[in-house]
Design an enzyme around this catalytic site. Sequence first.
Site, PDB file in Angstrom:
ATOM      1  N   GLU A   1       0.222 -10.831 -15.564  1.00  0.00           N
ATOM      2  CA  GLU A   1      -0.095 -12.212 -15.971  1.00  0.00           C
ATOM      3  C   GLU A   1       0.713 -12.648 -17.198  1.00  0.00           C
ATOM      4  O   GLU A   1       1.047 -13.825 -17.333  1.00  0.00           O
ATOM      5  CB  GLU A   1      -1.607 -12.291 -16.235  1.00  0.00           C
ATOM      6  CG  GLU A   1      -2.126 -13.628 -16.712  1.00  0.00           C
ATOM      7  CD  GLU A   1      -2.263 -14.684 -15.624  1.00  0.00           C
ATOM      8  OE1 GLU A   1      -1.575 -14.565 -14.601  1.00  0.00           O
ATOM      9  OE2 GLU A   1      -3.039 -15.625 -15.826  1.00  0.00           O
TER      10      GLU A   1
ATOM     11  N   THR B   1       1.536 -23.711 -16.708  1.00  0.00           N
ATOM     12  CA  THR B   1       0.675 -23.299 -17.825  1.00  0.00           C
ATOM     13  C   THR B   1       1.455 -23.303 -19.134  1.00  0.00           C
ATOM     14  O   THR B   1       0.965 -23.768 -20.165  1.00  0.00           O
ATOM     15  CB  THR B   1       0.093 -21.897 -17.554  1.00  0.00           C
ATOM     16  OG1 THR B   1      -0.688 -21.980 -16.369  1.00  0.00           O
ATOM     17  CG2 THR B   1      -0.787 -21.414 -18.688  1.00  0.00           C
TER      18      THR B   1
HETATM   19  N1  HSE Z   1      -6.638 -20.454 -20.765  1.00  0.00           N
HETATM   20  C1  HSE Z   1      -5.382 -20.730 -20.137  1.00  0.00           C
HETATM   21  C2  HSE Z   1      -4.920 -22.106 -20.550  1.00  0.00           C
HETATM   22  C3  HSE Z   1      -5.562 -20.624 -18.664  1.00  0.00           C
HETATM   23  O1  HSE Z   1      -5.726 -23.024 -20.506  1.00  0.00           O
HETATM   24  O2  HSE Z   1      -3.757 -22.272 -20.907  1.00  0.00           O
HETATM   25  C4  HSE Z   1      -4.411 -20.975 -17.837  1.00  0.00           C
HETATM   26  O3  HSE Z   1      -4.798 -21.065 -16.470  1.00  0.00           O
END
Ligand code: HSE
Length: 310
Positions: A131, A185
Amino acid sequence: MKDEITAIATATVSNVACGFDIMGFAIDKPVDKVKIRFTKKPGIKIKKIKGDNGKLPLDMRKNTLGVAVQSLANYLNFKDGLEIELYKQMPLGSGLGSSAASAVAGVFALNELLGKPLQKEDLLPFALDGEKITSGGVLHADNVAPSLYGGFVVIRSTNPLDVIRIPTPKNLFCTVIHPHIEIKTSKARKILSKQIPLKKAVLQWGNVAGLIAGLMKSDFDLISRSLQDVIIEPQRSALIPGYYDIKNSALNAGALGVNISGSGPSIFALSTSDELAKKIGVLMKKVLNKICIDSDLYISTINHKGPRII
Ligand code: HSE
C-alpha cells in the site's frame, strides 16, 4: 498441499468522516480476486491483470500486490516459483481501497498456499508494504487493516502497528456510491492544509470519541451526531461534483451520516435498514444523473469476514 489458491478481499470505507487515516470498515462488495500458483521456475511473477483497463503495471516492484506478496515471501524465506493473476473487480482511484484489497488478497492467498505459517492479523505489515507505494510513501493503514481484519477498526498507531477491532451494531447498513471520476489519493492528500486550528481539532476528536462510543453502545443518535468531519471534508468536497447535494439528499432521506469514502470520489452513507440504505442509494444516484455523471451503487452491512478463499 494445493498447487493453486484463489482469494478475494473486500473494499473498505476509510476515514469514516472524523477519523482521517485512523478508522475504516469493510463492506461486502466490490471485491478483488487474486490467484496464486506454484511454478517450477524460481521467482515471483505477475502473469496477468484483468479489469484494470491496462492501467496497472505487471512489474512486481511497481505493483501494490506484487510488493506485498514479495515482502511476505521474503519474510518467509520463500525462494521457489510463483505466478500471480489479479482480477480487479473494483475501480481504481475510487476511494474504496482498491489497491489495499489487491494487497490483502495477495498476502492472504500466499499465506494459505504455504499452509498458513502466519495468523491472518500478522499479514498486516506485508500488505502495508504494498500500500505504501500508492500513497507516496506515507503509511496509512485505514484501508488495508479493515480489509484484512474485517469489521470496523481503529488504527491507534502505525509505528508500532496497533489496530483495534470495534464492535458495531447489527443493523448498521452502508450505501456507497461511486461516481465515475478518478481521484488519485496522492493528489487528494497534497491539497490538504498542514495546519489544524485548535478549535477544529477539539471538535474532531470529540466526534471520533463519540463515534466509537456510539458504535460500541449501539447508540444510533450518538453515531449520527458524531459522523462529522470539520477538517478534511471541507477541503476535499471540492473535488467531487455535486457533493453537498448528494449528501443532503441522503441526510433528508434519513441517513445517520454521510461523508467521503477514503480520499473519494466515492461517498458513503450509514443507515439502520436495508430498505433505507437502498432508498438513499437511489436518491444519491439521482443527483449524479442530473449532472450527467454515471455511478455505481453498493449496499451492504459491515463485512466481518475479511478476505477468504474461494
Ligand atoms: N486515509 C486515506 C486518505 C485513505 O484519506 O488519504 C485513502 O483511501
